[in-house]
Design an enzyme around this catalytic site. Structure first.
Site, PDB file in Angstrom:
ATOM      1  N   ALA A  70       0.817  -1.160   0.086  1.00 26.42           N
ATOM      2  CA  ALA A  70      -0.104  -0.016  -0.033  1.00 26.42           C
ATOM      3  C   ALA A  70       0.987   1.138  -0.019  1.00 26.42           C
ATOM      4  CB  ALA A  70      -1.113  -0.100   1.228  1.00 26.42           C
ATOM      5  N   TYR A 137      -7.230   7.187   2.328  1.00 29.00           N
ATOM      6  CA  TYR A 137      -6.349   6.266   2.927  1.00 29.00           C
ATOM      7  C   TYR A 137      -7.383   5.342   3.703  1.00 29.00           C
ATOM      8  CZ  TYR A 137      -2.888   3.405   5.680  1.00 29.00           C
ATOM      9  OH  TYR A 137      -2.127   2.558   6.110  1.00 29.00           O
TER      10      TYR A 137
HETATM   11  N1  NAD Z   1       3.402   1.605   9.608  1.00 33.84           N
HETATM   12  C1  NAD Z   1       2.345   1.605  10.231  1.00 33.84           C
HETATM   13  O1  NAD Z   1       2.065   2.248  11.538  1.00 33.84           O
HETATM   14  C2  NAD Z   1       1.030   1.005   9.698  1.00 33.84           C
HETATM   15  C3  NAD Z   1      -0.109   1.350  10.511  1.00 33.84           C
HETATM   16  C4  NAD Z   1      -1.449   0.852   9.969  1.00 33.84           C
HETATM   17  C5  NAD Z   1      -1.294  -0.083   8.682  1.00 33.84           C
HETATM   18  N2  NAD Z   1       0.091  -0.107   7.985  1.00 33.84           N
HETATM   19  C6  NAD Z   1      -0.243  -0.726   6.911  1.00 33.84           C
HETATM   20  O2  NAD Z   1       0.687  -1.887   6.639  1.00 33.84           O
HETATM   21  C7  NAD Z   1       1.179  -2.100   5.362  1.00 33.84           C
HETATM   22  C8  NAD Z   1       2.813  -2.092   5.561  1.00 33.84           C
HETATM   23  O3  NAD Z   1       3.043  -0.770   5.763  1.00 33.84           O
HETATM   24  P1  NAD Z   1       4.515  -0.224   6.275  1.00 33.84           P
HETATM   25  O4  NAD Z   1       4.429   0.540   7.204  1.00 33.84           O
HETATM   26  O5  NAD Z   1       5.361  -1.518   6.144  1.00 33.84           O
HETATM   27  O6  NAD Z   1       5.024   0.417   4.650  1.00 33.84           O
HETATM   28  P2  NAD Z   1       6.078   0.214   3.727  1.00 33.84           P
HETATM   29  O7  NAD Z   1       5.920   1.490   2.816  1.00 33.84           O
HETATM   30  O8  NAD Z   1       7.364   0.301   4.342  1.00 33.84           O
HETATM   31  O9  NAD Z   1       5.652  -0.852   2.873  1.00 33.84           O
HETATM   32  C9  NAD Z   1       4.657  -0.972   1.878  1.00 33.84           C
HETATM   33  C10 NAD Z   1       5.525  -1.701   0.819  1.00 33.84           C
HETATM   34  O10 NAD Z   1       4.351  -1.693  -0.492  1.00 33.84           O
HETATM   35  C11 NAD Z   1       5.073  -1.547  -1.489  1.00 33.84           C
HETATM   36  N3  NAD Z   1       4.282  -1.029  -2.555  1.00 33.84           N
HETATM   37  C12 NAD Z   1       3.737   0.109  -2.513  1.00 33.84           C
HETATM   38  N4  NAD Z   1       2.870   0.472  -3.699  1.00 33.84           N
HETATM   39  C13 NAD Z   1       2.983  -0.865  -4.346  1.00 33.84           C
HETATM   40  C14 NAD Z   1       2.504  -1.329  -5.574  1.00 33.84           C
HETATM   41  N5  NAD Z   1       1.591  -0.399  -6.056  1.00 33.84           N
HETATM   42  N6  NAD Z   1       2.792  -2.577  -5.793  1.00 33.84           N
HETATM   43  C15 NAD Z   1       3.472  -3.292  -5.339  1.00 33.84           C
HETATM   44  N7  NAD Z   1       4.027  -2.866  -3.873  1.00 33.84           N
HETATM   45  C16 NAD Z   1       3.889  -1.756  -3.697  1.00 33.84           C
HETATM   46  C17 NAD Z   1       6.253  -0.673  -1.154  1.00 33.84           C
HETATM   47  O11 NAD Z   1       7.387  -0.654  -2.046  1.00 33.84           O
HETATM   48  C18 NAD Z   1       6.692  -1.234   0.117  1.00 33.84           C
HETATM   49  O12 NAD Z   1       7.558  -1.917   0.019  1.00 33.84           O
HETATM   50  C19 NAD Z   1       0.394  -1.167   4.469  1.00 33.84           C
HETATM   51  O13 NAD Z   1      -0.625  -1.897   3.917  1.00 33.84           O
HETATM   52  C20 NAD Z   1       0.091  -0.114   5.502  1.00 33.84           C
HETATM   53  O14 NAD Z   1      -1.040   0.581   4.806  1.00 33.84           O
HETATM   54  C21 NAD Z   1       1.079   0.446   8.504  1.00 33.84           C
END
Ligand code: NAD
Length: 305
Positions: A70, A137
């Site tokens: 995402a 989002y």
């Molecule tokens: N970090 C937080 O506190 C948090 C909280 C709630 C939810 N989330 C959710 O957890 C998940 C992981 O988040 P994160 O913090 O590791 O973020 P992050 O940005 O480190 O990881 C997201 C990964 O998705 C990949 N990505 C993005 N767009 C893409 C696409 N179109 N096709 C293929 N890959 C794609 C990115 O390259 C990245 O490796 C996400 O879905 C995020 O919304 C995170």
């Protein structure tokens, strides 16, 4: 697994490897050399919202799909709601179609505390609280939860939608959702002043990234479908967080006060009870230890100046 080269996803991949699983990763960015050394994961460099990504899943025939890809940023979703909706909603539909064609039995989805909006009463919030998303989002994440329910009804595809609280830990970047630990941590590692918006009394529910990886793993073993908070239920204020970071780093922070950001959620905590009852997940990492590990990684990685 999608998003396996990102912050949280890379820890899920580590855990799956430790447990002896083969993993295929769809991600739009290449794997980080430091995190992926020695890994056996097969890499597919591909946008998750494409027919190509759907075909990769259908051909790979996984029994389980972890969907973490995402654009994990509220601000980006407001600036560019089209890319957010495409990645989060179309990306999920691609994965659901791929999983269905592959005969996968379950999809584990990364949702977010953002689906609740910002109620300040009755904390910590339980899953049945009304959902009042306040950003594109959050709308996309909530739509994803509904798609999962529809695919469960139509095709019997099991799912767990995991609503993460504020995730922190090694490998976190500075720009994603919930990055306050990384932002304050950078200040302490580099000696730059910490910019504190508001009075410092805002609270968040901080959960260590390896606990989140374990929640993904446990949710995958369960046969119960549903939406689950992945959280500690404990509120920590910004001032408390700064104090814990000072103790962990042995550095006194210089704090610069800025006005409160409009729209910032004031108090936040999610009840962890349903995940514990359903698949035995409890967050284990004490905040002070997790912060210390995060600061050590920030210093040693050399990525923060
Ligand atoms: N970090 C937080 O506190 C948090 C909280 C709630 C939810 N989330 C959710 O957890 C998940 C992981 O988040 P994160 O913090 O590791 O973020 P992050 O940005 O480190 O990881 C997201 C990964 O998705 C990949 N990505 C993005 N767009 C893409 C696409 N179109 N096709 C293929 N890959 C794609 C990115 O390259 C990245 O490796 C996400 O879905 C995020 O919304 C995170």
């Amino acid at each position: 697994m999608t998003g396996g080269n990102g912050f949280i996803g890379s820890h899920v991949v580590d855990l799956l490897h430790e447990q002896g699983f083969d993993v295929g990763i769809i991600d739009i960015v290449a794997p980080d050399a430091e995190w992926n050394g020695g890994r056996r994961a097969e890499q597919f460099l591909c946008d998750v919202a494409t027919a190509e990504a759907e075909a990769i899943v259908a051909d790979y025939r996984p029994s389980l799909v972890f969907h973490l890809a995402a654009r994990a940023s509220v601000a980006d979703s407001i600036a560019d709601p089209f890319t957010d909706a495409n990645t989060t909603m179309v990306g999920l539909i691609r994965m659901l179609e791929g999983a269905r064609k592959a005969g996968a039995h379950r999809l584990i989805y990364s949702s977010s505390a953002a689906v609740y909006g910002d109620p300040t009463d009755g904390l910590p919030l339980a899953e049945e609280r009304p959902l009042l998303p306040k950003s594109p989002y959050a709308v996309s994440k909530l739509a994803g939860e509904l798609y999962l329910e529809v695919y469960a009804k139509l095709y019997g595809l099991g799912f767990a939608a995991l609503r993460y609280a504020n995730v922190y830990g090694p490998r976190q970047g500075l720009t994603g959702e919930g990055g306050v630990v990384a932002i304050f941590g950078k200040g302490l590692v580099t000696g730059a002043p910490l910019q504190l918006n508001g009075d410092g009394e805002h609270t968040r529910d901080y959960i260590f990234v390896k606990d989140v990886a374990r929640a993904n793993f446990l949710a995958a073993q369960s046969t119960v479908s549903g939406r689950f908070n992945v959280s500690t239920g404990v509120q920590t204020s910004n001032l408390e967080l700064i104090s814990l970071l000072e103790t962990a780093s042995g550095v006194k922070a210089e704090v610069r006060r800025l006005p409160e950001r409009p729209g910032d959620i004031r108090f936040s905590a999610l009840s962890p009870d349903k995940a514990e009852r359903t698949f035995g997940f409890t967050a284990e990492m004490p905040l002070e230890v997790g912060l210390s590990q995060t600061l050590t990684w920030m210093r040693e990685s050399g990525r923060f100046g």
